[in-house]
Write an enzyme that holds these catalytic residues in place. Structure first.
Site, PDB file in Angstrom:
ATOM      1  N   GLY A 240       0.769  -1.236   0.000  1.00 53.20           N
ATOM      2  CA  GLY A 240       0.000   0.000   0.000  1.00 53.20           C
ATOM      3  C   GLY A 240       0.794   1.276   0.000  1.00 53.20           C
ATOM      4  N   PRO A 275       4.748  -4.830  -0.866  1.00 50.64           N
ATOM      5  CG  PRO A 275       6.899  -3.943  -1.138  1.00 50.64           C
ATOM      6  CD  PRO A 275       6.129  -4.998  -0.385  1.00 50.64           C
ATOM      7  NE  ARG A 277      -0.368   2.442  -5.929  1.00 52.07           N
ATOM      8  CZ  ARG A 277      -1.420   2.337  -6.747  1.00 52.07           C
ATOM      9  NH1 ARG A 277      -1.341   2.847  -7.958  1.00 52.07           N
ATOM     10  NH2 ARG A 277      -2.521   1.749  -6.355  1.00 52.07           N
ATOM     11  NE  ARG A 313      -3.220   3.380 -11.077  1.00 52.97           N
ATOM     12  CZ  ARG A 313      -3.034   4.618 -10.676  1.00 52.97           C
ATOM     13  NH1 ARG A 313      -2.518   5.505 -11.489  1.00 52.97           N
ATOM     14  NH2 ARG A 313      -3.337   4.975  -9.456  1.00 52.97           N
ATOM     15  CE1 TYR A 317      -9.003   1.691  -8.864  1.00 48.72           C
ATOM     16  CE2 TYR A 317      -6.962   1.965 -10.085  1.00 48.72           C
ATOM     17  CZ  TYR A 317      -7.850   1.158  -9.409  1.00 48.72           C
ATOM     18  OH  TYR A 317      -7.568  -0.168  -9.279  1.00 48.72           O
ATOM     19  CB  CYS A 343     -16.725   3.494 -28.982  1.00 46.87           C
ATOM     20  SG  CYS A 343     -16.081   3.283 -30.619  1.00 46.87           S
ATOM     21  CE1 TYR A 372      -2.333  -3.321  -8.505  1.00 46.99           C
ATOM     22  CE2 TYR A 372      -1.052  -1.388  -7.885  1.00 46.99           C
ATOM     23  CZ  TYR A 372      -1.557  -2.635  -7.584  1.00 46.99           C
ATOM     24  OH  TYR A 372      -1.275  -3.206  -6.374  1.00 46.99           O
TER      25      TYR A 372
HETATM   26  C1  LIG Z   1      -2.889  -5.200  -3.915  1.00 46.85           C
HETATM   27  C2  LIG Z   1      -2.285  -5.801  -2.718  1.00 46.85           C
HETATM   28  C3  LIG Z   1      -0.976  -5.465  -2.342  1.00 46.85           C
HETATM   29  C4  LIG Z   1      -0.160  -4.438  -3.065  1.00 46.85           C
HETATM   30  O1  LIG Z   1      -0.671  -3.163  -2.940  1.00 46.85           O
HETATM   31  P1  LIG Z   1       0.188  -1.911  -3.431  1.00 46.85           P
HETATM   32  O2  LIG Z   1      -0.662  -0.761  -3.121  1.00 46.85           O
HETATM   33  O3  LIG Z   1       0.423  -2.076  -4.874  1.00 46.85           O
HETATM   34  O4  LIG Z   1       1.447  -1.913  -2.642  1.00 46.85           O
HETATM   35  C5  LIG Z   1      -0.439  -6.113  -1.253  1.00 46.85           C
HETATM   36  N1  LIG Z   1      -1.139  -7.038  -0.557  1.00 46.85           N
HETATM   37  C6  LIG Z   1      -2.405  -7.357  -0.879  1.00 46.85           C
HETATM   38  C7  LIG Z   1      -3.118  -8.359  -0.074  1.00 46.85           C
HETATM   39  C8  LIG Z   1      -3.019  -6.761  -1.965  1.00 46.85           C
HETATM   40  O5  LIG Z   1      -4.270  -7.081  -2.277  1.00 46.85           O
END
Ligand SMILES: *Cc1c(COP(=O)(O)O)cnc(C)c1O
Length: 420
Positions: A240, A275, A277, A313, A317, A343, A372
């Site tokens: 995250g 991690p 992203r 994305r 989002y 389209c 992503y």
């Molecule tokens: C998507 C996900 C991640 C990675 O999230 P990032 O925001 O890309 O770091 C890690 N663990 C779980 C369980 C996820 O679903």
């Protein structure tokens, strides 16, 4: 956290390679990844937690290119997989099963069977019925499945609602009030081996606060579970961590480590991080060509050859991606909507964006597209999925070919009877 997409004499390079040279060879659109950027991101994360017994497991849903996964696995990373297909890809990329985590709120019987053939690090379980299912299947196969239980820490990650996963109302994990009951069930099932406690609160989390709150809750819970006699070897705090897309100044791994290392170390567990992203986001760009320019009522449109099916994305989002001219020919700027050929009005990369003045055939780099991006791409509008290129210093490799029209109809048939 830096990256290696930079201008030299007004031309954008990835490491030592001119982006326009790649396009000359493989065409556009194309995803381009920088090996150096992704390995630096991995090292930055890994070294930030040098004082914690840990394993960084790359969440491969962010970028499941065999070459990318292979580079990270070779650097020492474990791999967090969200499906049987991702486990298959991780193994093909050379990841060691003992470093593979099988995550996912809805694992199927086939996927569980597939994963049980290998001695993976653990199944991250998200419901009590899943515990029973894994126990039954492991029993049938004469295996003992290592399981971690994902607890929903009910912490607000302050991110886009589609990528928040750790609030009580989200579908993920088991409610914290049910933690003891769930671990009790897991420990009582004969074909399971309890190994850990997991969480993951969301994605693109800019501040350390939500991590501190969640890690504190989980550390307390891990100690209570241990005291009650459960075998908690791993504490998995998920992924995250944010990257800068626009002007955000996300917390660095060092900031995170400073904030949570001592909390984690109290548990005496091996700490797993997931991690996605952070490791790959700024290591990739999507290069696209301006097909047409047009003006509607004072509004400029740049119609490019990439579309929402290649990078969803912005549509999904409302995400912001910097967009840069690959060759800076003029100092003049223009304000334009940058849109694709699909389209749908939702097929855009940017609205009212100030950008170097462009004309037909100019190349644009959509930045921060390494996470992503390709993994969320589709064949919508029967568009061919684009190639992926990996740059290593002065060399580049096409690590995935552009699809062909034949790829589009692979596996399809028109039953004769149907149309006679
Ligand atoms: C998507 C996900 C991640 C990675 O999230 P990032 O925001 O890309 O770091 C890690 N663990 C779980 C369980 C996820 O679903």
């Amino acid at each position: 956290m830096g990256h290696h997409f930079r201008y030299r004499n007004k031309e954008m390079f990835c490491e030592g390679v001119r982006l326009s040279d790649i396009v000359k060879e493989v065409g556009s659109p194309v995803y381009i990844y920088s090996k150096r950027t992704l390995l630096e991101a991995y090292t930055e994360f890994d070294t930030a937690f040098a004082n914690v017994d840990h394993l960084v497991c790359f969440a491969m849903k962010a970028n499941s290119s065999l070459s990318v996964v292979s580079l990270l696995a070779k650097a020492g990373a474990g791999i967090d997989c969200n499906s049987g297909g991702e486990i298959f890809r991780a193994l093909k990329a050379g990841a060691h099963p003992s470093k593979i985590i099988f995550t996912g709120v809805g694992k199927t019987e086939e996927e569980i069977r597939f994963a049980l053939q290998y001695d993976i690090l653990m199944f991250k379980v998200e419901s009590r019925s899943e515990l029973r299912a894994i126990d039954r299947i492991a029993g049938e196969m004469g295996k003992k499945a290592p399981v971690g239980i994902r607890i929903n820490p009910n912490v607000d990650p302050k991110t886009h609602p589609y990528i928040a996963t750790g609030l009580a109302e989200d579908k993920f994990g088991i409610d914290q009030s049910m933690a003891f009951e769930s671990f009790g069930l897991a420990a009582s099932l004969p074909n399971l081996r309890v190994v850990g406690l997991d969480m993951h609160i969301g994605s693109q989390i800019v501040d350390v606060d939500p991590f501190v709150q969640a890690a504190t809750k989980m550390a307390v819970l891990a100690l209570e579970l241990k005291k009650a006699g459960f075998n908690i070897e791993h504490l998995d705090i998920g992924g995250g961590m944010a990257i800068p897309y626009k002007v955000e100044k996300p917390a660095s791994p060092k900031d995170l480590a400073d904030a949570i290392s001592s909390i984690l170390n109290v548990t005496d567990c091996k700490i797993l991080f997931e991690p996605g992203r952070f490791l790959v986001g700024n290591a990739g760009v999507l290069v696209t060509k301006v097909l047409y320019t047009k003006k509607h009522k004072n509004k400029n449109f740049l119609i490019v050859d990439a579309a929402m099916n290649d990078l969803i994305r912005p549509s999904l989002y409302d995400a912001y991606h910097k967009i840069r001219a690959v060759e800076l020919k003029k100092v003049e700027t223009m304000v334009a909507d940058i849109v694709g050929p699909v389209c749908e009005s939702g097929d855009f990369f940017a609205h009212n964006r100030t950008i170097n003045k462009c004309k037909q055939n100019d190349l644009l780099a959509i930045m921060s597209a390494g996470a992503y991006g390709f993994t969320m791409s589709s064949n919508y509008n029967a568009r061919l999925r684009v190639p992926e290129v990996l740059v290593d210093g002065n060399k580049f490799y096409v690590v995935r070919d552009r699809e062909t029209y034949d790829d589009l109809i692979r596996g399809e048939r028109i039953p004769e009877e149907l149309v006679k």
